[in-house]
Design a protein around this motif. Structure first.
Motif, PDB file in Angstrom:
ATOM      1  N   GLU A  24       0.839  -1.190   0.000  1.00  0.00           N
ATOM      2  CA  GLU A  24       0.000   0.000   0.000  1.00  0.00           C
ATOM      3  C   GLU A  24       0.881   1.249   0.000  1.00  0.00           C
ATOM      4  O   GLU A  24       1.841   1.356   0.747  1.00  0.00           O
ATOM      5  N   VAL A  25       0.549   2.177  -0.869  1.00  0.00           N
ATOM      6  CA  VAL A  25       1.268   3.446  -0.933  1.00  0.00           C
ATOM      7  C   VAL A  25       0.847   4.320   0.237  1.00  0.00           C
ATOM      8  O   VAL A  25      -0.339   4.570   0.440  1.00  0.00           O
ATOM      9  N   GLN A  26       1.822   4.772   1.025  1.00  0.00           N
ATOM     10  CA  GLN A  26       1.502   5.484   2.264  1.00  0.00           C
ATOM     11  C   GLN A  26       2.620   6.438   2.663  1.00  0.00           C
ATOM     12  O   GLN A  26       3.796   6.169   2.381  1.00  0.00           O
ATOM     13  N   LEU A  27       2.224   7.544   3.287  1.00  0.00           N
ATOM     14  CA  LEU A  27       3.168   8.484   3.874  1.00  0.00           C
ATOM     15  C   LEU A  27       2.756   8.722   5.323  1.00  0.00           C
ATOM     16  O   LEU A  27       1.582   8.936   5.614  1.00  0.00           O
ATOM     17  N   VAL A  28       3.755   8.694   6.224  1.00  0.00           N
ATOM     18  CA  VAL A  28       3.476   8.908   7.643  1.00  0.00           C
ATOM     19  C   VAL A  28       4.439   9.956   8.185  1.00  0.00           C
ATOM     20  O   VAL A  28       5.654   9.721   8.235  1.00  0.00           O
ATOM     21  N   GLU A  29       3.887  11.097   8.593  1.00  0.00           N
ATOM     22  CA  GLU A  29       4.701  12.175   9.148  1.00  0.00           C
ATOM     23  C   GLU A  29       4.868  12.016  10.660  1.00  0.00           C
ATOM     24  O   GLU A  29       4.016  11.434  11.344  1.00  0.00           O
ATOM     25  N   SER A  30       5.952  12.569  11.168  1.00  0.00           N
ATOM     26  CA  SER A  30       6.201  12.605  12.601  1.00  0.00           C
ATOM     27  C   SER A  30       7.132  13.775  12.899  1.00  0.00           C
ATOM     28  O   SER A  30       7.700  14.376  11.978  1.00  0.00           O
ATOM     29  N   GLY A  31       7.274  14.088  14.180  1.00  0.00           N
ATOM     30  CA  GLY A  31       8.228  15.112  14.581  1.00  0.00           C
ATOM     31  C   GLY A  31       7.633  16.446  14.989  1.00  0.00           C
ATOM     32  O   GLY A  31       8.361  17.334  15.436  1.00  0.00           O
ATOM     33  N   GLY A  32       6.344  16.602  14.838  1.00  0.00           N
ATOM     34  CA  GLY A  32       5.721  17.860  15.220  1.00  0.00           C
ATOM     35  C   GLY A  32       5.648  18.006  16.731  1.00  0.00           C
ATOM     36  O   GLY A  32       5.941  17.071  17.476  1.00  0.00           O
ATOM     37  N   GLY A  33       5.271  19.194  17.171  1.00  0.00           N
ATOM     38  CA  GLY A  33       5.150  19.436  18.605  1.00  0.00           C
ATOM     39  C   GLY A  33       5.088  20.907  18.921  1.00  0.00           C
ATOM     40  O   GLY A  33       4.992  21.752  18.021  1.00  0.00           O
ATOM     41  N   LEU A  34       5.187  21.205  20.215  1.00  0.00           N
ATOM     42  CA  LEU A  34       5.184  22.576  20.696  1.00  0.00           C
ATOM     43  C   LEU A  34       6.625  23.050  20.838  1.00  0.00           C
ATOM     44  O   LEU A  34       7.437  22.383  21.472  1.00  0.00           O
ATOM     45  N   ILE A  35       6.937  24.170  20.236  1.00  0.00           N
ATOM     46  CA  ILE A  35       8.300  24.682  20.262  1.00  0.00           C
ATOM     47  C   ILE A  35       8.259  26.192  20.469  1.00  0.00           C
ATOM     48  O   ILE A  35       7.335  26.876  19.990  1.00  0.00           O
ATOM     49  N   GLN A  36       9.244  26.713  21.171  1.00  0.00           N
ATOM     50  CA  GLN A  36       9.306  28.149  21.414  1.00  0.00           C
ATOM     51  C   GLN A  36       9.801  28.895  20.184  1.00  0.00           C
ATOM     52  O   GLN A  36      10.545  28.328  19.357  1.00  0.00           O
ATOM     53  N   PRO A  37       9.388  30.144  20.034  1.00  0.00           N
ATOM     54  CA  PRO A  37       9.907  30.944  18.920  1.00  0.00           C
ATOM     55  C   PRO A  37      11.432  30.953  18.923  1.00  0.00           C
ATOM     56  O   PRO A  37      12.065  31.056  19.987  1.00  0.00           O
ATOM     57  N   GLY A  38      11.985  30.816  17.717  1.00  0.00           N
ATOM     58  CA  GLY A  38      13.434  30.758  17.569  1.00  0.00           C
ATOM     59  C   GLY A  38      13.997  29.357  17.632  1.00  0.00           C
ATOM     60  O   GLY A  38      15.180  29.138  17.315  1.00  0.00           O
ATOM     61  N   GLY A  39      13.169  28.393  18.001  1.00  0.00           N
ATOM     62  CA  GLY A  39      13.623  27.015  18.122  1.00  0.00           C
ATOM     63  C   GLY A  39      13.659  26.275  16.798  1.00  0.00           C
ATOM     64  O   GLY A  39      13.351  26.831  15.738  1.00  0.00           O
ATOM     65  N   SER A  40      14.048  25.008  16.883  1.00  0.00           N
ATOM     66  CA  SER A  40      14.178  24.155  15.699  1.00  0.00           C
ATOM     67  C   SER A  40      13.404  22.858  15.884  1.00  0.00           C
ATOM     68  O   SER A  40      13.259  22.362  17.005  1.00  0.00           O
ATOM     69  N   LEU A  41      12.944  22.312  14.763  1.00  0.00           N
ATOM     70  CA  LEU A  41      12.289  21.008  14.727  1.00  0.00           C
ATOM     71  C   LEU A  41      12.670  20.325  13.431  1.00  0.00           C
ATOM     72  O   LEU A  41      12.899  21.007  12.417  1.00  0.00           O
ATOM     73  N   ARG A  42      12.697  19.016  13.460  1.00  0.00           N
ATOM     74  CA  ARG A  42      12.866  18.261  12.215  1.00  0.00           C
ATOM     75  C   ARG A  42      11.670  17.345  12.040  1.00  0.00           C
ATOM     76  O   ARG A  42      11.406  16.483  12.886  1.00  0.00           O
ATOM     77  N   LEU A  43      10.965  17.540  10.941  1.00  0.00           N
ATOM     78  CA  LEU A  43       9.848  16.680  10.593  1.00  0.00           C
ATOM     79  C   LEU A  43      10.334  15.535   9.715  1.00  0.00           C
ATOM     80  O   LEU A  43      11.228  15.723   8.881  1.00  0.00           O
ATOM     81  N   SER A  44       9.743  14.371   9.926  1.00  0.00           N
ATOM     82  CA  SER A  44      10.053  13.204   9.102  1.00  0.00           C
ATOM     83  C   SER A  44       8.799  12.731   8.388  1.00  0.00           C
ATOM     84  O   SER A  44       7.679  12.924   8.879  1.00  0.00           O
ATOM     85  N   CYS A  45       8.995  12.099   7.265  1.00  0.00           N
ATOM     86  CA  CYS A  45       7.887  11.571   6.466  1.00  0.00           C
ATOM     87  C   CYS A  45       8.352  10.231   5.898  1.00  0.00           C
ATOM     88  O   CYS A  45       9.127  10.191   4.933  1.00  0.00           O
ATOM     89  N   ALA A  46       7.897   9.152   6.507  1.00  0.00           N
ATOM     90  CA  ALA A  46       8.290   7.813   6.076  1.00  0.00           C
ATOM     91  C   ALA A  46       7.349   7.312   4.998  1.00  0.00           C
ATOM     92  O   ALA A  46       6.130   7.335   5.173  1.00  0.00           O
ATOM     93  N   ALA A  47       7.929   6.872   3.899  1.00  0.00           N
ATOM     94  CA  ALA A  47       7.141   6.394   2.770  1.00  0.00           C
ATOM     95  C   ALA A  47       7.169   4.873   2.700  1.00  0.00           C
ATOM     96  O   ALA A  47       8.161   4.235   3.052  1.00  0.00           O
ATOM     97  N   SER A  48       6.063   4.308   2.222  1.00  0.00           N
ATOM     98  CA  SER A  48       6.005   2.881   1.946  1.00  0.00           C
ATOM     99  C   SER A  48       5.230   2.671   0.650  1.00  0.00           C
ATOM    100  O   SER A  48       4.337   3.458   0.312  1.00  0.00           O
ATOM    101  N   GLY A  49       5.566   1.632  -0.059  1.00  0.00           N
ATOM    102  CA  GLY A  49       4.874   1.318  -1.307  1.00  0.00           C
ATOM    103  C   GLY A  49       5.409   2.010  -2.539  1.00  0.00           C
ATOM    104  O   GLY A  49       4.944   1.745  -3.644  1.00  0.00           O
ATOM    105  N   PHE A  50       6.363   2.908  -2.362  1.00  0.00           N
ATOM    106  CA  PHE A  50       7.012   3.575  -3.495  1.00  0.00           C
ATOM    107  C   PHE A  50       8.345   4.148  -3.003  1.00  0.00           C
ATOM    108  O   PHE A  50       8.609   4.189  -1.801  1.00  0.00           O
ATOM    109  N   THR A  51       9.153   4.614  -3.940  1.00  0.00           N
ATOM    110  CA  THR A  51      10.494   5.100  -3.618  1.00  0.00           C
ATOM    111  C   THR A  51      10.530   6.622  -3.626  1.00  0.00           C
ATOM    112  O   THR A  51      10.263   7.259  -4.650  1.00  0.00           O
ATOM    113  N   VAL A  52      10.865   7.187  -2.471  1.00  0.00           N
ATOM    114  CA  VAL A  52      10.895   8.646  -2.343  1.00  0.00           C
ATOM    115  C   VAL A  52      11.840   9.273  -3.365  1.00  0.00           C
ATOM    116  O   VAL A  52      11.502  10.279  -4.015  1.00  0.00           O
ATOM    117  N   SER A  53      12.999   8.699  -3.535  1.00  0.00           N
ATOM    118  CA  SER A  53      14.028   9.320  -4.380  1.00  0.00           C
ATOM    119  C   SER A  53      13.663   9.314  -5.863  1.00  0.00           C
ATOM    120  O   SER A  53      14.290  10.028  -6.651  1.00  0.00           O
TER     121      SER A  53
END
Lengths: 111, 117
Positions: free
Chosen positions: B1-30
């Motif tokens: 099954e072709v699917q995308l699943v994001e993660s990494g969100g949250g509450l962060i203070q102004p000026g901060g950093s976050l890294r979001l991820s998106c894991a794919a299945s059923g196809f090749t991201v590249s």
């Protein structure tokens, strides 16, 4: 301000047909056959309904159809059903940016 | 099954950093053009960034210089590194696959980023 202009809301009764417009310029909608339409229910991800102006992805009902005239694209939903009530967004390729552009969205209410 | 699943969100203070991820299945991201699209509370969709199959990357003016899109081919995962976050970056962030020019046919369910002190 969105690059593409959509009406804020449209409504129709079950069984009727409605049309949502999406107006751009010759740099986007009018210049290329790369207009898409998305359906978004509350709290859900957008779902592709139409691509390249009038093509339906597999699994999308043939009650949904797309067209274009000049700088304005349109999404028509025939035989309205309660489950069609959602927000609808158009998008287009644009020569003015390296990213696509979206319309501001249209809320469809099924009366 | 072709699917995308994001993660990494949250509450962060102004000026901060976050890294979001998106894991794919059923196809090749590249092998695909992959995008990040965001939606602020009660607002419409905004294209944030895209990475082409060849590796070229592009950004909305609103995030240029602060966000970086990338991918890990070995993990078949797309990323969005977000630095110097602002209140106006508060949104649900979706990753999506491009079917054809500016047409996104596969979407994740989204991950919520809230920038607030």
């Amino acid at each position: 301000q969105s690059a593409l202009t959509q009406p804020a809301s449209v409504s129709g009764s079950p069984g009727q047909s409605i049309t949502i417009s999406c107006t751009g310029t010759s740099s986007d909608v009018g210049g290329y056959n790369y207009v898409s339409w998305y359906q978004q229910h509350p709290g859900k991800a957008p779902k592709l309904m139409i691509y390249e102006v009038s093509n339906r992805p597999s699994g999308v009902s043939n009650r949904f159809s797309g067209s274009k005239s000049g700088n304005t694209a349109s999404l028509t939903i025939s035989g309205l059903q309660a489950e069609d009530e959602a927000d609808y967004y158009c998008s287009s390729y644009t020569s003015s940016s390296t990213l696509g552009v979206f319309g501001g969205g249209t809320k469809l209410t099924v009366l | 099954e072709v699917q995308l699943v994001e993660s990494g969100g949250g509450l962060i203070q102004p000026g901060g950093s976050l890294r979001l991820s998106c894991a794919a299945s059923g196809f090749t991201v590249s092998s695909n053009y992959m995008s990040w699209v965001r939606q602020a509370p009660g607002k419409g969709l905004e294209w944030v960034s895209v990475i082409y199959s060849g590796g070229s990357t592009y950004y909305a003016d609103s995030v240029k210089g602060r966000f970086t899109i990338s991918r890990d081919n070995s993990k078949n995962t797309l990323y969005l590194q977000m630095n110097s976050l602002r209140a106006e970056d508060t949104a649900v962030y979706y990753c999506a696959r491009e079917l054809s020019s500016s047409s996104l046919d596969v979407w994740g369910k989204g991950t919520t980023v809230t920038v607030s002190s």
